[in-house]
Design an enzyme around this catalytic site. Structure first.
Site, PDB file in Angstrom:
ATOM      1  N   ASP A  43      -6.473  19.882 -13.840  1.00  0.00           N
ATOM      2  CA  ASP A  43      -6.805  18.561 -14.374  1.00  0.00           C
ATOM      3  C   ASP A  43      -6.442  18.613 -15.854  1.00  0.00           C
ATOM      4  O   ASP A  43      -7.143  19.208 -16.661  1.00  0.00           O
ATOM      5  CB  ASP A  43      -8.302  18.262 -14.168  1.00  0.00           C
ATOM      6  CG  ASP A  43      -8.659  16.863 -14.654  1.00  0.00           C
ATOM      7  OD1 ASP A  43      -7.922  16.316 -15.502  1.00  0.00           O
ATOM      8  OD2 ASP A  43      -9.686  16.318 -14.205  1.00  0.00           O
ATOM      9  N   TYR A  52     -15.302  17.926 -15.282  1.00  0.00           N
ATOM     10  CA  TYR A  52     -15.843  16.568 -15.416  1.00  0.00           C
ATOM     11  C   TYR A  52     -16.945  16.364 -14.363  1.00  0.00           C
ATOM     12  O   TYR A  52     -16.803  16.789 -13.212  1.00  0.00           O
ATOM     13  CB  TYR A  52     -14.686  15.576 -15.224  1.00  0.00           C
ATOM     14  CG  TYR A  52     -15.128  14.152 -15.004  1.00  0.00           C
ATOM     15  CD1 TYR A  52     -15.911  13.500 -15.950  1.00  0.00           C
ATOM     16  CD2 TYR A  52     -14.779  13.461 -13.857  1.00  0.00           C
ATOM     17  CE1 TYR A  52     -16.327  12.198 -15.743  1.00  0.00           C
ATOM     18  CE2 TYR A  52     -15.183  12.155 -13.644  1.00  0.00           C
ATOM     19  CZ  TYR A  52     -15.960  11.532 -14.601  1.00  0.00           C
ATOM     20  OH  TYR A  52     -16.381  10.250 -14.399  1.00  0.00           O
ATOM     21  N   ARG A 109       0.849  -1.205   0.000  1.00  0.00           N
ATOM     22  CA  ARG A 109       0.000   0.000   0.000  1.00  0.00           C
ATOM     23  C   ARG A 109       0.880   1.248   0.000  1.00  0.00           C
ATOM     24  O   ARG A 109       0.550   2.256  -0.591  1.00  0.00           O
ATOM     25  CB  ARG A 109      -0.968   0.001   1.183  1.00  0.00           C
ATOM     26  CG  ARG A 109      -1.725   1.313   1.323  1.00  0.00           C
ATOM     27  CD  ARG A 109      -3.019   1.225   2.131  1.00  0.00           C
ATOM     28  NE  ARG A 109      -2.926   0.392   3.299  1.00  0.00           N
ATOM     29  CZ  ARG A 109      -2.276   0.729   4.435  1.00  0.00           C
ATOM     30  NH1 ARG A 109      -1.664   1.892   4.540  1.00  0.00           N
ATOM     31  NH2 ARG A 109      -2.257  -0.118   5.448  1.00  0.00           N
ATOM     32  N   LYS A 156      -7.110   7.581 -19.308  1.00  0.00           N
ATOM     33  CA  LYS A 156      -7.362   8.178 -20.622  1.00  0.00           C
ATOM     34  C   LYS A 156      -6.109   8.102 -21.504  1.00  0.00           C
ATOM     35  O   LYS A 156      -5.728   7.033 -21.910  1.00  0.00           O
ATOM     36  CB  LYS A 156      -7.890   9.598 -20.419  1.00  0.00           C
ATOM     37  CG  LYS A 156      -9.045   9.698 -19.396  1.00  0.00           C
ATOM     38  CD  LYS A 156     -10.246   8.932 -19.848  1.00  0.00           C
ATOM     39  CE  LYS A 156     -11.467   8.912 -18.958  1.00  0.00           C
ATOM     40  NZ  LYS A 156     -11.425   9.245 -17.567  1.00  0.00           N
TER      41      LYS A 156
HETATM   42  N1  PLP Z   1     -10.887  14.113 -15.006  1.00  0.00           N
HETATM   43  C1  PLP Z   1     -11.413  14.077 -16.234  1.00  0.00           C
HETATM   44  C2  PLP Z   1     -11.227  15.257 -17.146  1.00  0.00           C
HETATM   45  C3  PLP Z   1     -12.138  12.958 -16.664  1.00  0.00           C
HETATM   46  O1  PLP Z   1     -12.677  12.956 -17.885  1.00  0.00           O
HETATM   47  C4  PLP Z   1     -12.305  11.870 -15.773  1.00  0.00           C
HETATM   48  C5  PLP Z   1     -13.076  10.669 -16.167  1.00  0.00           C
HETATM   49  O2  PLP Z   1     -13.719  10.625 -17.186  1.00  0.00           O
HETATM   50  C6  PLP Z   1     -11.748  11.956 -14.491  1.00  0.00           C
HETATM   51  C7  PLP Z   1     -11.035  13.086 -14.146  1.00  0.00           C
HETATM   52  C8  PLP Z   1     -11.912  10.843 -13.493  1.00  0.00           C
HETATM   53  O3  PLP Z   1     -11.033   9.814 -13.791  1.00  0.00           O
HETATM   54  P1  PLP Z   1     -11.321   8.258 -13.439  1.00  0.00           P
HETATM   55  O4  PLP Z   1     -12.507   7.846 -14.240  1.00  0.00           O
HETATM   56  O5  PLP Z   1     -10.040   7.594 -13.839  1.00  0.00           O
HETATM   57  O6  PLP Z   1     -11.570   8.201 -11.978  1.00  0.00           O
END
Ligand code: PLP
Length: 386
Positions: A179, A107, A55, A204
């Site tokens: 982000d 998001y 962990r 992604k």
């Molecule tokens: N940030 C963005 C811009 C996203 O599009 C997403 C998911 O689609 C996330 C964060 C969250 O990521 P995760 O699905 O890997 O938890």
């Protein structure tokens, strides 16, 4: 932080392949081993070995974190079980009574995390249009600790000026988190532009093959890295070794894939903008995009995501996603295959502070042949508009 000084001045694609990933000294294995173990033998009482319990860390995670840090120009990086686990670690640095200024176009899961989870722990958020610098400035309160940006925004693909906005946050003693999932470090380097933390869903573009869930934080502040590592271990939001390996493998082709994603997205956006069945196209690479000049300054290329609305409203939009053959109707983005979705119904069903048109469609351009993708959209638009 790399122990490989010959890579310090190497280019992005070279670092993506080599940082943290020397051939295994014991076996010569060129591909970094997956350390599938929960615990590590301690060879002496009181020894300070680098690993004790998985962990807290494991060599596969260290290798991935080294390459992640290098690609973003950070001093350190942390890998997480998902993008939302990474975001959660950042928000755990806050205390009840703290305030966040966030992009109104984040998001849906980030919006949900702020408004449904951390709001219950005394943290308040003001959502603001991050393309309006004066509005962002005005949203800061004496207790604001964090500016949360996403650029390009999801799903409206607006571009936030990281330098200008992080300077505002700094003047208020607040941290800036970007982000950078939509751009990836290949297109945008948030830390060099003044951000304190680059946050990713590595699910992604880093992973790139729609076969793994992961997240990451990168920073050039060692104190922040230490705090975040403490939180990750205390909370336990860690990734599994096999997932770490898949993300590390994806990263090796990140630059090549990003170039292909961007080329396809640009061609799709230009095609759609001229199509008579289309109402509006949102893509930073189009001259008609309101932040096209900023995107040109801030981004290496304009990204693999395109949003658009069709004439004929919701019914036509629904017919379109059911008519494409190469574009799969699905959430997520950044994989080699092209996807299409309806943000109001799928990715942003959890909510958004920004008005999303019900007939907005979002495309994640894959790396298929450009002509095939355009031909598929052409036939689907013919069907949906008839
Ligand atoms: N940030 C963005 C811009 C996203 O599009 C997403 C998911 O689609 C996330 C964060 C969250 O990521 P995760 O699905 O890997 O938890």
């Amino acid at each position: 932080m790399t122990q490989q000084p010959h890579l310090n001045t190497a280019g992005f694609a070279t670092r993506a392949i080599h940082v943290g990933q020397e051939p295994d000294p014991q076996t010569g294995a060129v591909s970094f081993p997956i350390y599938q173990t929960s615990t590590f033998a301690q060879f002496e009482v009181g020894s300070s070995q680098p690993y004790d319990y998985a962990r807290s860390g494991n060599p596969t995670r260290t290798a991935l974190e080294q390459v992640l840090a290098s690609l973003d120009g950070g001093c350190d990086a942390l890998a997480f079980a998902s993008g939302l686990a990474a975001e959660t670690a950042v928000l755990h640095m806050l205390s009840p009574g703290d305030h966040v200024v966030a992009s109104d176009d984040v998001y849906g899961g980030t919006h949900r995390l702020l408004t449904k989870i951390f709001s219950n722990h005394g943290i308040t958020t003001t959502f603001v249009d991050v393309t309006d610098i004066a509005a962002v400035q005005a949203a800061f309160l004496p207790n604001t600790k964090l500016l949360w940006l996403e650029t390009p925004t999801n799903p409206m693909l607006r571009v936030a000026d990281i330098s200008a906005l992080s300077a505002i946050a700094k003047s208020h003693n607040a941290l800036t988190v970007v982000d950078n999932t939509f751009a990836s470090p290949y297109l945008v380097q948030p830390l060099a532009l003044g951000a304190d933390i680059a946050s990713y869903s590595t699910t992604k573009y880093h992973g790139g093959h729609s076969d793994v869930i992961g997240g990451a934080l990168v920073t050039n502040n060692p104190e922040l890295a230490k705090k975040l590592r403490y939180i990750e271990n205390a909370v336990g939001s860690v990734p599994a070794p096999w997932d770490l390996f898949l993300i590390m493998r994806g990263i090796k082709t990140l630059s090549l894939r990003m170039q292909a994603h961007c080329r396809n997205a640009q061609a799709i956006a230009e095609y759609l903008e001229k199509h008579p069945a289309i109402e509006h196209v949102y893509y930073p690479g189009l001259k008609s995009h309101p932040q096209h000049d900023l995107a040109t300054r801030q981004m290496r290329m304009y990204g693999g995501m395109v949003s658009f609305t069709v004439k004929g409203g919701v019914a036509a939009a629904h017919r379109l996603v059911e008519s494409t053959k190469l574009f799969t109707y699905a959430v997520s983005l950044g994989g080699v295959e092209s996807l299409i979705e309806l943000p109001r119904i799928l990715t942003h069903a959890a909510g958004s502070a920004h008005e999303i048109p019900a007939h907005l469609l979002r495309i994640s351009a894959g790396i298929e042949e450009t002509e095939d993708l355009i031909a598929d959209l052409a036939q689907a638009l013919k069907q949906s508009s008839s």
